[in-house]
Design an enzyme around this catalytic site. Structure first.
Site, PDB file in Angstrom:
ATOM      1  N   GLU A 168      -9.581  -1.816   5.227  1.00  0.00           N
ATOM      2  CA  GLU A 168     -10.282  -1.499   6.469  1.00  0.00           C
ATOM      3  C   GLU A 168     -11.546  -2.350   6.598  1.00  0.00           C
ATOM      4  O   GLU A 168     -12.122  -2.759   5.586  1.00  0.00           O
ATOM      5  CB  GLU A 168     -10.675  -0.017   6.466  1.00  0.00           C
ATOM      6  CG  GLU A 168      -9.500   0.954   6.421  1.00  0.00           C
ATOM      7  CD  GLU A 168      -8.874   1.180   7.789  1.00  0.00           C
ATOM      8  OE1 GLU A 168      -8.698   0.204   8.553  1.00  0.00           O
ATOM      9  OE2 GLU A 168      -8.534   2.338   8.099  1.00  0.00           O
TER      10      GLU A 168
ATOM     11  N   HIS B 208      -7.196  -4.615  10.121  1.00  0.00           N
ATOM     12  CA  HIS B 208      -6.881  -4.382   8.706  1.00  0.00           C
ATOM     13  C   HIS B 208      -5.565  -5.035   8.319  1.00  0.00           C
ATOM     14  O   HIS B 208      -4.665  -5.206   9.131  1.00  0.00           O
ATOM     15  CB  HIS B 208      -6.966  -2.902   8.320  1.00  0.00           C
ATOM     16  CG  HIS B 208      -5.848  -2.016   8.763  1.00  0.00           C
ATOM     17  ND1 HIS B 208      -6.040  -0.693   9.103  1.00  0.00           N
ATOM     18  CD2 HIS B 208      -4.519  -2.228   8.900  1.00  0.00           C
ATOM     19  CE1 HIS B 208      -4.875  -0.154   9.405  1.00  0.00           C
ATOM     20  NE2 HIS B 208      -3.949  -1.063   9.309  1.00  0.00           N
TER      21      HIS B 208
ATOM     22  N   ASP C 270       0.811  -1.210   0.000  1.00  0.00           N
ATOM     23  CA  ASP C 270       0.000   0.000   0.000  1.00  0.00           C
ATOM     24  C   ASP C 270       0.854   1.274   0.000  1.00  0.00           C
ATOM     25  O   ASP C 270       2.077   1.211   0.191  1.00  0.00           O
ATOM     26  CB  ASP C 270      -0.964   0.007   1.203  1.00  0.00           C
ATOM     27  CG  ASP C 270      -0.280  -0.386   2.520  1.00  0.00           C
ATOM     28  OD1 ASP C 270       0.958  -0.389   2.569  1.00  0.00           O
ATOM     29  OD2 ASP C 270      -0.992  -0.673   3.492  1.00  0.00           O
TER      30      ASP C 270
ATOM     31  N   ASN D  97      -7.632  -2.624  14.115  1.00  0.00           N
ATOM     32  CA  ASN D  97      -9.017  -2.971  13.785  1.00  0.00           C
ATOM     33  C   ASN D  97      -9.089  -4.199  12.871  1.00  0.00           C
ATOM     34  O   ASN D  97     -10.124  -4.486  12.292  1.00  0.00           O
ATOM     35  CB  ASN D  97      -9.732  -1.770  13.153  1.00  0.00           C
ATOM     36  CG  ASN D  97      -9.043  -1.291  11.875  1.00  0.00           C
ATOM     37  OD1 ASN D  97      -8.123  -1.933  11.381  1.00  0.00           O
ATOM     38  ND2 ASN D  97      -9.488  -0.159  11.349  1.00  0.00           N
TER      39      ASN D  97
HETATM   40  C1  GLP Z   1      -0.442   0.470   8.602  1.00  0.00           C
HETATM   41  C2  GLP Z   1      -0.070  -0.376   7.391  1.00  0.00           C
HETATM   42  C3  GLP Z   1      -0.302  -1.846   7.654  1.00  0.00           C
HETATM   43  C4  GLP Z   1       0.340  -2.220   8.981  1.00  0.00           C
HETATM   44  C5  GLP Z   1      -0.298  -1.432  10.091  1.00  0.00           C
HETATM   45  C6  GLP Z   1       0.201  -1.798  11.484  1.00  0.00           C
HETATM   46  O1  GLP Z   1      -1.802   0.643   8.691  1.00  0.00           O
HETATM   47  N1  GLP Z   1      -0.798   0.002   6.209  1.00  0.00           N
HETATM   48  O2  GLP Z   1       0.224  -2.598   6.589  1.00  0.00           O
HETATM   49  O3  GLP Z   1       0.194  -3.595   9.207  1.00  0.00           O
HETATM   50  O4  GLP Z   1       0.005  -0.069   9.835  1.00  0.00           O
HETATM   51  O5  GLP Z   1       1.365  -1.114  11.767  1.00  0.00           O
HETATM   52  P1  GLP Z   1       2.265  -1.336  13.061  1.00  0.00           P
HETATM   53  O6  GLP Z   1       3.126  -2.492  12.733  1.00  0.00           O
HETATM   54  O7  GLP Z   1       3.041  -0.055  13.162  1.00  0.00           O
HETATM   55  O8  GLP Z   1       1.356  -1.569  14.198  1.00  0.00           O
END
Ligand code: GLP
Length: 241
Positions: A142, A137, A67, A135
C-alpha cells in the site's frame, strides 16, 4: 518499459498467457510469480486452455504468489490459496508442493515472511505477473512513506478494504491485514508483466507509469526495472496517448 494497448480483454489475456507459456516452454523449470484479483482470471483461463491443448506442461514449474490475507483459512473461498486452486492449479499438472503462497494463518507472520523470502532467494522469479490496485498498490504494498523491501505484514488501507468488500458478505468480514511480497522482492523478477484493465484504472496507470517514482504510488517503482511489459485494455490505457 514496453507497453501494449489491446482492443479487447480477450486479446490482452491471450497475449499475457502466451508470454508465460513461452517462458515455461523455453525453460520447463521456470519460476512464475503469480497474482490474484479479477484481472488475471482471463489470463489463467487461457493458460488452462493451452494446457488442455497440450501446448505446455507445468510439471517442473515452481510458483510464488504475491500475497495472501491474514486470518483466512485456505478453504475460505475468499483466500488467495482457494482462488489459485480454483482458477489455475487444479486444472494443470503442477505438483502442489511446487506452488507457494505466503501462509496467512501462520502464528508468527514475521517468521513466515522470512521463510518466504528465503525460498524466493533460492528460486528467483523468471516472470512476475502483476495487477494494479486503484491506489497504485502492487501485491498488497500500500502507498506509504516507506516500503519494506521483503515479505511483510501490511494493514490494508480503507480504499482497499472497500474495493475488496464486493467479495465478502459484509464489511466486517473483509480481512484488515495481509502478508505480501515486498516491492524489493517483486523488482528482483527477471521480467515483470503488469496487466491492467478498466476505465477506473486509467488515472492510476498514467500516474504509476509516467509520474514521479514515489512510495506513495508503489507501482511507480516499476519504472526502475529493466524489463517491464505493460498490458492495458483500451479503457485502462486511454490516458496514455
Ligand atoms: C488485490 C491484490 C492485487 C491486485 C488488486 C487489483 O488488492 N492483492 O494483487 O492487483 O487486488 O485487483 P483487480 O484486478 O480485481 O482490480
Amino acid at each position: 518499459m514496453e507497453m501494449i494497448i489491446f482492443d479487447t480483454q480477450q486479446e490482452l489475456d491471450a497475449y499475457a498467457a502466451e508470454l508465460i507459456i513461452n517462458i515455461v516452454n523455453e525453460k520447463p523449470s521456470a519460476v512464475l510469480g503469480l497474482a490474484t484479483g479479477s484481472t488475471p482470471i482471463g489470463i489463467y483461463d487461457k493458460i488452462v486452455e493451452s494446457y488442455n491443448e497440450k501446448k505446455v506442461s507445468f510439471k517442473e514449474v515452481t510458483t510464488f504468489n504475491l500475497d495472501e490475507y491474514v486470518g483466512l483459512k485456505p478453504e475460505n473461498d475468499q483466500s488467495y490459496t482457494y482462488y489459485m486452486n480454483k482458477h489455475l492449479f487444479s486444472h494443470i499438472d503442477i505438483p502442489s508442493d511446487q506452488t507457494h503462497l505466503p501462509n496467512g494463518m501462520a502464528q508468527d507472520i514475521e517468521e513466515e515472511s522470512a521463510r518466504y523470502d528465503t525460498m524466493l532467494d533460492a528460486q528467483p522469479v523468471d516472470i512476475q505477473l502483476l495487477g494494479l490496485g486503484h491506489n497504485g498498490h502492487i501485491g498488497f504494498n500500500e502507498p506509504d512513506v516507506n516500503l519494506p523491501y521483503g515479505t511483510h505484514a501490511v494493514k490494508l488501507k480503507a480504499e482497499t478494504l472497500e474495493a475488496n468488500a464486493r467479495f465478502f458478505a459484509s464489511m466486517d468480514e473483509v480481512p484488515k491485514y495481509a502478508i505480501t511480497m515486498g516491492v524489493g522482492s517483486i523488482l528482483k523478477a527477471n521480467t515483470i508483466v503488469l496487466a491492467v484493465r478498466g476505465a477506473d484504472k486509467a488515472k492510476i496507470v498514467k500516474e504509476a507509469l509516467t509520474g514521479p517514482i514515489t512510495t506513495s504510488v508503489p507501482a511507480s517503482l516499476l519504472q526502475t526495472h529493466a524489463r517491464v511489459i505493460v498490458l492495458l485494455d483500451r479503457e485502462a490505457g486511454r490516458m496514455m496517448g
